[in-house]
Structure formats: C-alpha cells, structure tokens
Write a protein that holds these residues in place. Sequence first.
Motif: not given
Length: 579
Positions: A191, A194, A215, A218, A224-226, A228, A242
């Motif tokens: 996150i 990016q 950011k 968030y 933290k990974q998410e 996309m 998003n």
Amino acid sequence: MKISLVAPAASLFAGVVSAATGPFLTAVDSQTWIIGNEIWNMTQGPKYGVKLYYKDHDCVGNAVGHYVSYNGAANDLAWTSARIVKNGTHSGVPFIDILFTAAEGDMHWVIFSNQHGSYQYFVNRALPTLGEFRTLWRLDNTTFPNGRTVTKDGVLPPLADYLPENKIQDETWRTPDGKGYITKYDWTSWILAQDFYGVYGEETGFGSWYINPGKDYYNGDETKQELMVHRESATGDAVQLNMLHGTHFMVSSSDVFPQGKMWGPWLWYLNDGSRSDALSRSKTEFASWPYPWLEDEPYQTRGSVSGQLTLSDGRPASHAAVFLGDTLPSNKSSLDQGSTYYYTATTDASGHFTIPHVRVGSYGLQAWSGNNSAIEDVSSTFTLPSLTVSKNKETDLGALTWKISEKKKLFQVGSFDRFSYGFAHGGDPWQHGLVSSCPANLTYRVGCSTTKDWCFGQSTKGNWTIKFWNPATANANKSATLIVSLAGYSSGSSSTIWVNDAVVGNLTSGSVGSDGLVTHGLASDPSLYRSATAAGEWRYFEFEVKPGVLKEGKNEVKFQLTRETQWHGFMWDAIKLEW
C-alpha cells in the motif's frame, strides 16, 4: 459549469455530452445523475456508476462500473441525493465538488475543467464497525486487458482460463495446462509504496489509474499489503480496487470510525494507456499533497514530528521503521490500527527521522528494526506512549533512547524487520503455493550456513534444525531465551520447539489448554495461502531455555512440524538465542 433540470434520459444525455463546457452535474431523475466535464462523463445510478464515456468510448460496457462498498461485496452504498457543494477555481482552473449522499457517508467527486478524471474522497457519517471498506471500478475487459502496480505489470489472465473444475480454493484455480495457478492475490502489492496503479491497454488506447499521494487514511503500517487490480472471475471485468480499509492479509482489522473520518482525496486518472504519462502525473500529485484546493480545516491543519533514536548500547538506530499511530498502550498492533490517521518514516544513518504533514492530534510512536537496517539484531520495539501534534508546529522529540537487550547472542537467523527478506524465496513476487517449494527437513549450521539456506516458510511435516556451538562450560548452567519472530502464520500447522532433548514450547492454531508448557495458540492470517512471500501479520514470542538444557559444545534448536495443512504454516522473520 452546469446543472440541468430533469429531462428524458436519452435526449438529456446527448445534450449534456455535446454542450459540456466545464465540469457539471446533471439530474436525470431522483436516482440518476450524469457527472463529468469536457473530457469524460459518467452516468451514476442508485448504486453503480455506468456509461463511462471517454474519447467517445464507453469504458464500462457490460461491466458493473463504479461503486463504494464495505465488508466485501456484502454492502454496496446506495446514493440518495447528489448536489454541488462547492464551485471554485484553483490556479485559474474552474472546479466543482459534487457530493453523493448515502446513509453511511458522503462520496465526493472534485472535477476540474479539462481534467482527465476526478479527485475523490469519502467522509464518514455512520459507517458500522468494519474490516473492509473500498471504492472500485469494474471496467470493460477488452478496453483494459492489462494491470499495473508498483510490483507487477502485465496481462490480466483471460476469463476463459478460469475453469470451474480447476478451482482449488478461494479465487484460486489451476491453469488449464495444470502447470501453474491463477489467483487474484498474485496482483497484491504494498500500500505505502504505490506511485500509481490501475488497468490499461496501450494497444486499445485507454488507461484508468489510481494515484494516492496521501496515505495517512489507510489502516496499518509498512507491512500492509492489499489487492490492487485483478480479473473478476465471475464476469471477466477488469477490476481497479481502492482498498481504503483492507484486511486481505491480516488476522482481522475491525475498527470504529469517528464521524468525519476522511479517506482521500486521491486522483482517479484517465489517459491513453501510457504508463510513463501516469508516472509523470503521479509525481505531480505527490508534490501537490496535501491538496491546497480542499478547503477543509481538519485536512489542512497539520504539523510535523521529528526526533533521533539511539540504542541504549550507543549505536544510532540506523534505518529503523517508525510508525506514528494510536496512543499507547493499545490492544491493537501497528498493522491492525485503522480508526483515524497513520504515518510512517525511516530513520537515516544517524537515527534521525522527520514526519511531515501530520494531522493535529495525539499519537503514539513505535519503532523497530527496518528492512536493510544496520540494527537487524534488535528484537525489541521502541515505544513512546503519547505525543501531541499542533497546528503549523514541529513536535521535536529530541534525543530518544531505545532500550535493547543486554544479553549475549549465541546465534541469530534472519533480521528482525517483520519481513521474510533474506531467506530463500523471501520477498519473491506474490505467487500461489510457493511455500510448497520449501523442504520438509532443513538443517542450518551457525557459522557455515547463510541466511539464504533458511527458507521463508515452513508448511510440511518435518524438522527444521539449527545447529550451533556453545563455547563456554559456564553457560551450560545458565538460563537462555529463545526468541521466535514470525512474519506471518496461516492456521492448520503446529510446531513443537526443542532445544537439544527438551521441549521449550509449542506454536499452534487457536486456543490451547494449560499443560505446564509454554504453548501459544495463534490466530490465522491468510498470507501463505494467498500468495504472500514477505509478510502477513507479525508475531513475537520468547521461550525460556532452563539451566542445564544447553551444554558445552554442540547444541541444536529444532522446529518440529507435527501438523500440516497444504500452503499453510509459518512465515519466518527471525530467530535468536541469547543468554
């Protein structure tokens, strides 16, 4: 700028498109509106934004379009009204701020004249306690065949490859040739790292991007990974996701949001599919944040935080990870925090850090050994329970002393950075089932083996053994501490931890009984079975090694996996034994 009265939909649509001379909102009926400018326009219905016209092409087509939802797809927000809340200019360019109202809160579209896309932000009014909250586009898959994040760029898998008979778990299939896997989780990324991401087609001449320079809204820390982007497996839609408050790789993240919590603004950007153009635009946006055109006092009211961290042994806390979050103590880890606003930084070689553009308020500060840090041996976390950030002021914390262990290290495997970096496959691109390539049995010899000889995850029944030399006879009669730091854990695996012939503890799933042995029941995060290779949710454990267990000369620590579940298990951060 223009607001039209209600008219028959077809004739109104044609008139709006041809007559647009600036940003506009037009009401078709009480549940349908058209928004846009000279460049693009979109028809917004009660829930879904469809008919996205850009360069005389409908970019949504048969896909779902734009919407806002929480708790996965369980709750899509329903818009009850739309109105322009501000007409303004910035740097001589006219813009309007359009507010779409739902019971849960307000979705804003800030549209400038001749802008390729729109700024967006959401203000909470009555969102429930939740884990997932998101905005997204589901777009035409022929117009947008590719996806791009800061870590992955390529063709989205074709819908024809998603064969029902090949599905093996949540959003994961074997490829038609049986040699690999297809899963949306391979399109995960970090996150906070990016620059821009989205879906595009250079050959089709269309790109739809998210650029999120700010950011702080968030949830979570630098781990933290998410998700996309991905291919929607049921319809084939190209998905631009998003995740404003996400939980895909966490044990849980259930937060209560204060009224007025703002997510954004971010820029939704349209172009001809050029990644270089999107990168250039992202640099402009990052340099412009916080955006001066948003006349919101809490958003514009900010200060900064600075300080210098030094370890208690005199070393500078070089390249440490710094997290500014909820005041301490907290019952949530830094990754789990997400109710308000959060900031990160990395110290320099001297341990200095500065965090600019911090919203005013009270915060707690934490720091730990970061990636590629010179203090990778430090297993403790620095904490400062409370500090205050004031308007237009620098909160200078001055010299901060980080208390670390004074015990003697017998050995260490890995770095205490909360990631699996350095191990075999640690930090490889997200890919399903990679942990299966790690061996069932592994031997690491301190002084001979390298970090790469230890694999990033243990998921198969067997023994992973660390062999080391204890040079001093006197040490054999002392107690020791075995520190086990995990970058992630997915349930269904159990490990018995041995030091020589003595069991010093267990790690397993769920709740555990009391049998006199230190046994930790771990809640599950989905990291290993959802393609993660570097992190899930960090855990830290200390196990006592009683006097007499160690001996002079040869010794060993063994992690014996006694229960296994395919693609589940332990993702390593670091292991250390100290006196």
